[in-house]
Enzyme design. Structure first.
Site, mmCIF file in Angstrom:
data_model
loop_
_atom_site.group_PDB
_atom_site.id
_atom_site.type_symbol
_atom_site.label_atom_id
_atom_site.label_comp_id
_atom_site.label_asym_id
_atom_site.label_seq_id
_atom_site.Cartn_x
_atom_site.Cartn_y
_atom_site.Cartn_z
ATOM 1 N N LYS A 13 0.861 -1.180 0.000
ATOM 2 C CA LYS A 13 0.000 0.000 0.000
ATOM 3 C C LYS A 13 0.911 1.248 0.000
ATOM 4 O O LYS A 13 1.892 1.294 0.734
ATOM 5 C CB LYS A 13 -0.906 -0.006 1.236
ATOM 6 C CG LYS A 13 -1.956 1.055 1.266
ATOM 7 C CD LYS A 13 -2.888 0.936 2.487
ATOM 8 C CE LYS A 13 -4.018 0.005 2.250
ATOM 9 N NZ LYS A 13 -5.099 0.126 3.268
ATOM 10 N N GLU B 97 -17.878 -6.910 11.401
ATOM 11 C CA GLU B 97 -18.795 -6.233 12.332
ATOM 12 C C GLU B 97 -19.779 -7.207 12.981
ATOM 13 O O GLU B 97 -20.119 -7.061 14.153
ATOM 14 C CB GLU B 97 -19.564 -5.136 11.589
ATOM 15 C CG GLU B 97 -18.740 -3.882 11.286
ATOM 16 C CD GLU B 97 -17.861 -4.022 10.062
ATOM 17 O OE1 GLU B 97 -17.908 -5.087 9.394
ATOM 18 O OE2 GLU B 97 -17.115 -3.077 9.748
ATOM 19 N N ARG C 79 -24.825 -4.034 8.723
ATOM 20 C CA ARG C 79 -24.715 -5.482 8.445
ATOM 21 C C ARG C 79 -24.754 -6.331 9.716
ATOM 22 O O ARG C 79 -24.739 -7.543 9.660
ATOM 23 C CB ARG C 79 -23.481 -5.801 7.629
ATOM 24 C CG ARG C 79 -22.173 -5.451 8.224
ATOM 25 C CD ARG C 79 -21.014 -5.974 7.390
ATOM 26 N NE ARG C 79 -21.181 -5.757 5.954
ATOM 27 C CZ ARG C 79 -20.256 -6.091 5.041
ATOM 28 N NH1 ARG C 79 -19.136 -6.636 5.426
ATOM 29 N NH2 ARG C 79 -20.458 -5.893 3.771
#
Ligand SMILES: Cc1ncc(C[n+]2csc(CCOP(=O)(O)OP(=O)(O)O)c2C)c(N)n1
Ligand SMILES: CC(=O)[C@@H](O)[C@H](O)COP(=O)(O)O
Ligand SMILES: [Mg+2]
Length: 632
Positions: free
Chosen positions: A282, A367, A395
């Site tokens: 990254k 989550e 979610r």
């Protein structure tokens, strides 16, 4: 003219001579740094996928072959190679290019949802459809990050993809990071595979040497190749992916274009489900990003392209106030722990983590697991604080409802980025929580209006041990104090002026808008009371008599009107037989295009000016003599 300008569609890229590709990638990197430095955006993730995206568009033929980008924040290079370079001037701005794939922008774009871990399920569905349509010549390619691979949906999808014989290519973009280093067994397994790159080199070496050995060479290689599993176990642990039934290709250097193209062509020719494990970095190629310890420039604002330093001052954020108060609470309560879904710094649990390293848990982009593991912790006597962006709690609704609330677990949910976030588009607005949480029995919701009420309501929330609590606040700068001038209706009175004509119920950070609305109404001779309930669920019964004393109730919230706080107040009035009319102002239940938050709010009429216009009209209608009814 640079090479990048010569590419208006992927076919142009495929026509380039391989010797030109390295300079093309360098040009793309220069473009990304200079452009995103001006607009802000996901600079680090996109610098990491330059070679990967070029290779993908050279091997696969989008849109006939479908390229899917999980989360979509790393699709800038894809956009550059599909004719959208000019749009980058207004990236993530109103009417400009979205920061994520957008079907309205291009037939090359499919997944617009910026919520992670969905791409493999899309891939499975697309591949099944192509098979039914007799189109197994169409490849489906999903690029998924190592972080997104920690999301449960990705494993549900892989479980299905592995059983099929459909040509699905899963490209794992493994840069070892979400924002921070990716956690968990998955990250460890990828690391194992990364370090067994010798296995591939060993095989390639064997192929080379044995094929050059006359007569006995090839049969030996075939035997060895047949023993591949054996060799692998010696050189590399049996891959989790291959155990699932997925062919594994890699690990391959994600910045080595020829190696990438070779691996992707191998995967393309395989004709069945296959994983290509690409090792990327990254921020690759931009020194300020490469040295950024926090998150390698995962998402930047406007920066100096030379130094990478931020150019826009941000002031004290809601997140920062939460971060500090969590440390104070943690010092007083050793049962309080923090849970993050791969976003420790963005949600403000990093300071708590530094102070109490064994009391903060990064569960990955998971989550649902975060919420139900919190229920487990609460069952054992801890008080978990689950800190997520509001939109990502969507979610985990079932987990909040039936794993936490049903068991009356003392869990506190801190929802950052609640309300309109704007720049990240429709899937990032934290506009659903006030509505879908309304239906959760026992759960209580606090919406602070400033730093002082955030600190107080957070302390009140973690003090509740027999029910879930929620504290929700928006992105950006936090007002230090918006003073109360009294108490009424179970909340803080922020303004009381003139007669009791209009009662404004202000939810959380809408306080500044509510006070401007009050100014506009009193300027028209309309008496106003502004009340901030602070705890918006359940509706405080004391609000009912206060409402009954006014001619009109107005609620303002930065959440969807459908099923929002306004509706809950209206229901409380109805249930009490109070007939005061109520006008609820909020966000429409719609997918809102990306723009600055203020632009989105102006677009949907969530401004003091527009609301006062409608309220003045409503008051005038109430004051007008009623026509004698035909029935009277
Ligand atoms: C469900 C969900 N939770 C959290 C996020 C916030 N988020 C955006 S990108 C990101 C990290 C993604 O890591 P990875 O998949 O490895 O992609 P990379 O940025 O490394 O390319 C996270 C956590 C999200 N988009 N979706
Ligand atoms: C892609 C993603 O989910 C996040 O990186 C998103 O861009 C949130 O950005 P902020 O942290 O600036 O709200
Ligand atoms: Mg990653």
């Amino acid at each position: 003219m640079g090479l990048l300008e010569s590419i208006s569609e992927p076919a142009d890229l495929r026509r380039l001579d391989p010797s030109q590709l390295e300079s093309l990638c360098a040009e793309i990197r220069r473009f990304l740094v200079s452009s995103v430095a001006r607009t802000g955006g996901h600079l680090g993730p996109n610098l990491g996928v330059v070679e990967l995206t070029v290779a993908l568009h050279r091997v696969f033929e989008s849109p006939e072959d479908v390229l899917l980008f999980d989360t979509g924040h790393q699709s800038y290079v894809h956009k550059l190679l599909t004719g959208r370079r000019a749009g980058f001037e207004r990236l993530r701005q109103k009417g400009g290019l979205s920061g994520y794939p957008s079907r309205a922008e291009s037939p090359h774009d499919v997944i617009e949802n910026s919520h992670a871990s969905t791409s493999l399920s899309y891939a499975d569905g697309l591949a099944k459809a192509f098979q039914l349509q007799g189109r197994t010549d169409r490849h489906v390619v999903a690029v998924i990050g190592d972080g997104a691979l920690t999301g449960g949906m990705a494993w549900e999808a892989m479980n299905n993809i592995a059983t099929g014989d459909r040509p699905v290519v899963i490209v794992v973009n493994d840069n070892e990071r979400s924002y921070a280093p990716t956690i968990g067994g998955m990250a460890r397994h990828l690391a194992t595979l990364r370090t067994t790159s010798g296995y591939e080199r060993f095989l390639d070496w064997g192929k080379g040497v044995l094929h050059r050995t006359p007569v006995v060479g090839p049969p030996i290689f075939e035997t060895l190749h047949g023993m591949k599993k054996g060799i692998k176990d010696i050189v590399a642990p049996q891959g989790l992916f291959e155990d699932l039934g997925l062919k594994y290709v890699g690990p391959v250097d994600g910045h080595d274009l020829p190696a990438l193209e070779h691996a992707l062509r191998q995967a393309k020719s395989y004709g069945g489900p296959v994983i290509v494990h690409a090792i990327t970095r990254k921020g690759h190629g931009y020194e300020p990003a490469e040295r950024d310890e926090a998150d390698l420039f995962h998402a930047v604002g406007v920066i100096d392209p030379e130094t990478g330093e931020p150019l826009a001052a941000s002031g004290t954020s809601w997140t920062s106030v939460f971060a500090d108060e969590m440390v104070a609470i943690g010092a007083a309560r050793d049962d309080v722990v923090g849970i993050t879904a791969a976003m420790c710094i963005p949600v403000g649990l990093d300071r708590f983590g530094k102070a109490f390293p064994d009391r903060v848990f990064d569960v990955g982009i998971a989550e649902q697991h975060a919420v139900t593991s919190a229920a487990g912790m609460a069952t054992a006597g801890l008080h978990p604080v689950v800190a997520v962006y509001a939109t990502f709690l969507n979610r985990a609704f079932d987990q909040v409802l039936l794993d936490v609330a049903l068991h009356r677990c003392g869990v506190t949910f801190v929802l950052d980025r609640a309300g309109i976030t704007g720049d990240d588009g429709a899937s990032h607005n934290g506009m659903w929580d006030l509505a879908f949480l309304q239906v959760v029995p026992t759960l209580r919701i606090a919406a602070p209006r400033d730093a002082e009420t955030l600190r107080a309501e957070l302390r009140e929330a973690v003090a509740v041990s027999d029910a879930p609590t929620v504290v929700r606040f928006p992105k950006g700068r936090v007002p230090a104090v918006i003073p109360a001038v009294g108490r009424a209706g179970g909340g803080d009175v922020l303004r009381r002026e003139g007669e009791e004509d209009v009662l404004v119920v202000s939810v959380g950070a809408m306080a500044e808008l509510a006070l401007e609305l009050a100014d506009r109404l009193t300027a028209q001779g309309i008496g106003v009371t502004v009340v901030d309930p602070r705890w918006v669920k359940p509706v405080d019964p004391a609000l009912v008599p206060l409402a009954a004393r006014h001619d009109l109730v107005v609620t303002v919230e930065d959440g969807i009107r459908t099923g929002g706080v306004g509706g809950a107040v209206a229901q409380a009035l109805r249930d009490a037989g109070v007939r005061t009319p109520l006008r609820d102002f909020g966000v429409p239940a719609a997918f809102l295009d990306h723009a600055r938050p203020a632009e989105v709010k102006a677009e949907i009429g969530l401004t003091a000016q527009e609301i006062s216009r409608q309220v003045v009209e409503a008051v005038a209608r109430l004051a007008a003599p009623t026509e004698p009814s035909a029935l009277s």
